[in-house]
Design an enzyme around this catalytic site. Structure first.
Site, mmCIF file in Angstrom:
data_model
loop_
_atom_site.group_PDB
_atom_site.id
_atom_site.type_symbol
_atom_site.label_atom_id
_atom_site.label_comp_id
_atom_site.label_asym_id
_atom_site.label_seq_id
_atom_site.Cartn_x
_atom_site.Cartn_y
_atom_site.Cartn_z
ATOM 1 N N CYS A 199 0.862 -1.184 0.000
ATOM 2 C CA CYS A 199 0.000 0.000 0.000
ATOM 3 C C CYS A 199 0.896 1.232 0.000
ATOM 4 O O CYS A 199 2.112 1.124 -0.182
ATOM 5 C CB CYS A 199 -0.947 -0.013 1.187
ATOM 6 N N ALA A 200 0.318 2.390 0.217
ATOM 7 C CA ALA A 200 1.097 3.629 0.127
ATOM 8 C C ALA A 200 2.089 3.780 1.270
ATOM 9 O O ALA A 200 3.264 4.089 1.051
ATOM 10 C CB ALA A 200 0.170 4.836 0.071
#
Length: 375
Positions: free
Chosen positions: A73-74
């Site tokens: 994910c980020a």
């Protein structure tokens, strides 16, 4: 099963060694489409995190049970939660520590080769961003070229090798990443060198990086000779190191050529770019090893993760060096790839006009490098 943590360094080895890996990317679809982790034997599945809040049962049949899965994910948080859900379903799963922000910032040092009278040149490969920077060391002194804003890896490397950082240099005013050159010069007590023709709007002091004014690192035979090579920017300057290595900045890459439009000057600079590539570089020794400031595709990585090629091979194989004048003009002024994220803010930061905080700098740099045009 236990959820494991994979660091950016461990992931880098997987990419370089072309290991098989299945990645479940839980960022938004547009973020995934813009930029993702790439490798020869890497497979992806993009499923936004918000679609998995009720569980992962609906995607299990899309995730191979016989391969390790890395959830990305980020920033890390969402990937940990999804990884835990997959683990509860009996899957072997890891999450990327620090997420794509950590991947964007990781630097992998690779030894490129020796210098003639002792010393060596190293390439720092920023796999997640496609950026390349360099450290030239000889007799206890070092020059660092096109440094990333994460200066820690260079400091650690120099300290471990007992090197005094003498010079920091940028080959041009960067538009896709924030330079760490000035910061590292200040921290290490080194001299920051910059092309004066790119410096019309800068707010800081520097030593001009000009043709005919070489830099000496360590032994006097290890010389760095600037070659004025405009086109990507009006001040772009190539560095000839030890008469062996040609640091081409963003003018010439292994599989592509530079773009002249990031200062809004494509029509003005197209002639300079063509002259640099087709005349200035053509007159140089074909045995020189080209070391660019960026790469676009993992196909450009060598066995150790390095990105380099002999100049003569590029004149044979790089399609951007085989265009007639009209084809060249169209290639570098029309149908260009998207411009780098936040490139105007990055340019102004590198001029010294802006001073964004660490979080803002990370945000500005997120995404792939977009400095190349593929012929």
């Amino acid at each position: 099963m236990t959820v494991k943590e994979m660091t950016a360094k461990q992931l880098a080895r997987r990419v370089i060694e072309q290991s098989e890996l299945f990645i479940l990317d839980v960022r938004n679809e547009d973020a995934f489409a813009d930029w993702k982790i790439e490798g020869k034997n890497i497979e992806h599945l993009s499923v936004p995190y918000f679609g998995l809040l009720d569980g992962v049962e609906g995607i299990l049949d899309q995730i191979p049970a016989d391969k390790e899965t890395l959830v990305v994910c980020a920033k890390e948080g969402s990937s940990v939660m999804v990884a835990e859900m997959l683990s509860e379903e009996g899957r072997s799963v890891s999450y990327l520590k620090g997420g794509m922000k950590a991947w964007s910032e990781y630097l992998e040092p690779v030894r490129i080769g020796d210098l003639k009278d002792g010393g060596a040149i190293y390439q720092f490969v920023r796999l997640g961003k496609g950026c390349l920077s360099y450290l030239v060391e000889s007799d206890g002194e070092a020059l660092i070229v096109d440094a990333a804003r994460m200066v820690g890896p260079y400091e650690t490397f120099a300290e471990e090798k007992g090197l005094k950082i003498k010079y920091l240099a940028d080959t041009h005013l960067h538009a896709d990443h924030i330079s760490g050159g000035r910061m590292l010069a200040e921290k290490a007590g080194g001299t920051y060198c910059f092309p004066p023709k790119d410096a019309e709007e800068v707010t800081f002091q520097f030593q001009p990086l000009e043709e005919g004014k070489g830099l000496t690192v360590g032994r006097t035979t290890v010389s760095v000779n600037p070659i004025y090579s405009p086109g990507h920017t009006i001040g772009s300057t190539t560095l000839l190191v030890d008469d062996q290595y040609l640091l081409t900045g963003d003018i010439l890459f292994v599989e592509s050529i530079g773009r002249p439009d990031l200062a809004g000057k494509a029509e003005d600079w197209v002639g300079d770019l063509r002259n640099t590539l087709y005349a200035t570089y053509k007159e140089l020794d074909g045995k020189l090893i080209v070391l660019p400031a960026h790469f676009s595709n993992v196909s450009e990585l060598g066995e150790q993760g390095q990105v380099n090629a002999h100049l003569s091979d590029l004149f044979k194989n790089n399609a951007g060096l085989h265009l007639d004048e009209e084809e060249f003009r169209k290639a570098v002024t029309e149908n260009l790839p998207p411009q780098p994220n936040s490139y105007q803010e990055i340019r102004e930061t590198n001029m010294g006009k802006l001073n964004p905080d660490q979080e803002k700098q990370q945000e500005m740099e997120i995404g792939p490098n977009r400095c190349a045009i593929h012929g």
